[in-house]
Design an enzyme around this catalytic site. Structure first.
Site, PDB file in Angstrom:
ATOM      1  N   HIS A  46     -28.889   1.198 -72.225  1.00 29.38           N
ATOM      2  CA  HIS A  46     -28.904   2.651 -72.373  1.00 29.38           C
ATOM      3  C   HIS A  46     -28.784   3.100 -73.625  1.00 29.38           C
ATOM      4  O   HIS A  46     -27.840   3.540 -74.182  1.00 29.38           O
ATOM      5  CB  HIS A  46     -27.764   3.253 -71.376  1.00 29.38           C
ATOM      6  CG  HIS A  46     -28.434   3.352 -70.103  1.00 29.38           C
ATOM      7  ND1 HIS A  46     -27.168   3.496 -69.000  1.00 29.38           N
ATOM      8  CD2 HIS A  46     -29.375   3.016 -69.059  1.00 29.38           C
ATOM      9  CE1 HIS A  46     -27.665   3.318 -67.725  1.00 29.38           C
ATOM     10  NE2 HIS A  46     -28.876   3.070 -67.893  1.00 29.38           N
ATOM     11  N   CYS A 101     -25.230  -8.142 -66.954  1.00 27.55           N
ATOM     12  CA  CYS A 101     -23.957  -8.587 -67.682  1.00 27.55           C
ATOM     13  C   CYS A 101     -22.889  -9.225 -66.943  1.00 27.55           C
ATOM     14  O   CYS A 101     -22.824  -8.794 -65.639  1.00 27.55           O
ATOM     15  CB  CYS A 101     -23.186  -7.366 -68.325  1.00 27.55           C
ATOM     16  SG  CYS A 101     -21.792  -8.002 -69.170  1.00 27.55           S
ATOM     17  N   GLU A 131     -25.452   0.821 -62.438  1.00 22.58           N
ATOM     18  CA  GLU A 131     -24.613  -0.022 -62.141  1.00 22.58           C
ATOM     19  C   GLU A 131     -24.027   0.272 -60.760  1.00 22.58           C
ATOM     20  O   GLU A 131     -23.704  -0.621 -59.923  1.00 22.58           O
ATOM     21  CB  GLU A 131     -23.365  -0.170 -63.311  1.00 22.58           C
ATOM     22  CG  GLU A 131     -22.631  -1.350 -62.867  1.00 22.58           C
ATOM     23  CD  GLU A 131     -21.246  -1.173 -63.883  1.00 22.58           C
ATOM     24  OE1 GLU A 131     -21.481  -0.930 -65.091  1.00 22.58           O
ATOM     25  OE2 GLU A 131     -20.191  -1.500 -63.398  1.00 22.58           O
TER      26      GLU A 131
HETATM   27  S1  SF4 Z   1     -19.931  -4.652 -68.934  1.00 22.25           S
HETATM   28 FE1  SF4 Z   1     -21.214  -5.948 -70.124  1.00 22.25          FE
HETATM   29  S2  SF4 Z   1     -22.601  -4.889 -70.749  1.00 22.25           S
HETATM   30 FE2  SF4 Z   1     -21.439  -3.290 -69.828  1.00 22.25          FE
HETATM   31  S3  SF4 Z   1     -20.392  -2.549 -71.626  1.00 22.25           S
HETATM   32 FE3  SF4 Z   1     -19.081  -4.187 -70.760  1.00 22.25          FE
HETATM   33  S4  SF4 Z   1     -19.800  -6.290 -71.722  1.00 22.25           S
HETATM   34 FE4  SF4 Z   1     -21.049  -4.446 -72.009  1.00 22.25          FE
END
Ligand code: SF4
Length: 335
Positions: A46, A101, A131
């Site tokens: 994002h 991720c 998400e």
């Molecule tokens: S879940 Fe993964 S992509 Fe999302 S902020 Fe945390 S480390 Fe970064």
């Protein structure tokens, strides 16, 4: 008259986390390996700047798989997708590369595991966030969304001794704990996730902002409006005592009136923000008298994630093919 010393407190850690770095590299490597265009379902991360930079290199961002031509390559974003998205991709013979991720995948696995044990799952997160849609999609019949402390009172469960909370990875740690406390008043046997769902990067960026915010007249957070962790950083800064807090994509968005009367400006960035944008903010501030920059470090981040297996395999095959071609060429020339 003594001149007031203006300064910047620069937060560290800030900017790219391991998951974002991996997702952006996935698109870059795919663009090198295959001919553009490469399709990416949703914004890979994002951030406006990252998306437009990748677009300029040949990435095409789409909302759904139906927009991708049959048989083409599609990359799934760092935020993760529901299982039905893989099915749709398969049905259209798309070659999918999954840049989710690994820390989001971990939450998906937890959701699947607790659903298999027939738990009610209270997923703390923001309604409509990609998400959350992806995680809930792993076990829709078992998951209820809890969007903040006020939602805690609306929850209904089948068996109060078999209920667990999970969360989006990029929430405010404090607000999430408040939601959990509210849930626990009604559900004392509520279980916690096996390990923190709010990821290390989110926690570290919030922690350093809490350190600097009480000393700041204003905190500038570099990040996009649809970046959950960036928006949270502004809230955390204000909660921790900053007199002002603002989110900007680019340095030129900083209004001069935000700096009026300020002596200390805090600067940080969300987990999807390249550091060049932060450096541009520092230049902008220096031009307005805030040239003295002190970096405040509260954690040392070394985590990295390797590229998705499906991409690594193809990169290796392409490298082997190139080496064989070169060998054949040399053999030809010698022969
Ligand atoms: S879940 Fe993964 S992509 Fe999302 S902020 Fe945390 S480390 Fe970064």
């Amino acid at each position: 008259m003594t001149e007031i010393r203006k300064r910047v407190l620069l937060a560290k850690p800030r900017g790219y986390c391991a998951g974002v770095d991996r997702a952006v590299q996935t698109v870059e490597e795919a663009l090198k390996l295959y001919e553009p265009p490469i399709y990416v379902r949703k914004q890979i991360v994002h951030n406006k700047h990252v998306v437009s930079t990748l677009e300029a290199k040949g990435a095409i961002f789409v909302e759904e798989n139906e927009e991708v031509p049959e048989g083409a390559i599609v990359i799934f974003s760092a935020h993760g997708v529901a299982p039905e998205v893989y099915e749709q991709a398969k049905a259209r013979s798309l070659k999918a590369i999954d840049a989710t991720c690994p820390l989001v995948t971990k939450v998906h696995q937890e959701a699947k595991r607790f659903a298999a044990d027939d738990y009610d799952i209270l997923l703390i997160g923001h309604e409509g966030h990609e998400e959350v849609i992806g995680t809930a999609g792993e076990a829709p019949a078992h998951v209820q969304l809890v969007d903040g402390p006020e939602d805690a009172d609306k929850v209904t469960v089948r068996d109060p001794s078999k209920v667990v909370w999970l969360s989006q990875t990029t929430l405010s740690v404090d607000e999430t704990m408040e939601t959990v406390a509210r849930l626990k008043q009604r559900l004392p046997l509520l279980q916690s996730p096996p390990s923190d769902d709010i990821c290390y990067a989110t926690q570290n960026r919030q922690h350093v902002v809490k350190e600097i915010a009480p000393q700041c007249d204003v905190v500038i957070v570099v990040g996009s409006r649809n970046s959950s962790n960036s928006v949270r950083l502004v809230e955390v800064a204000l909660d921790a005592g900053a007199r002002g807090g603002h989110l900007v994509d680019y340095a030129h968005e900083i209004a001069d009136e935000w700096l009026e009367g300020a002596t200390t400006v805090g600067v940080t960035s969300g987990a999807s923000v390249p550091d060049e944008l932060v450096m541009q903010v520092l230049e902008h501030l220096a031009a307005r008298g805030f040239a003295d920059v002190a970096e405040v470090t509260t954690a040392d981040e070394r985590l990295t994630f390797s590229l998705p297996q499906e991409l690594k395999r193809e990169m290796k095959a392409a490298a082997t093919a190139r080496a064989q071609e070169a060998k054949a060429l040399v053999a030809d020339q010698l022969g």
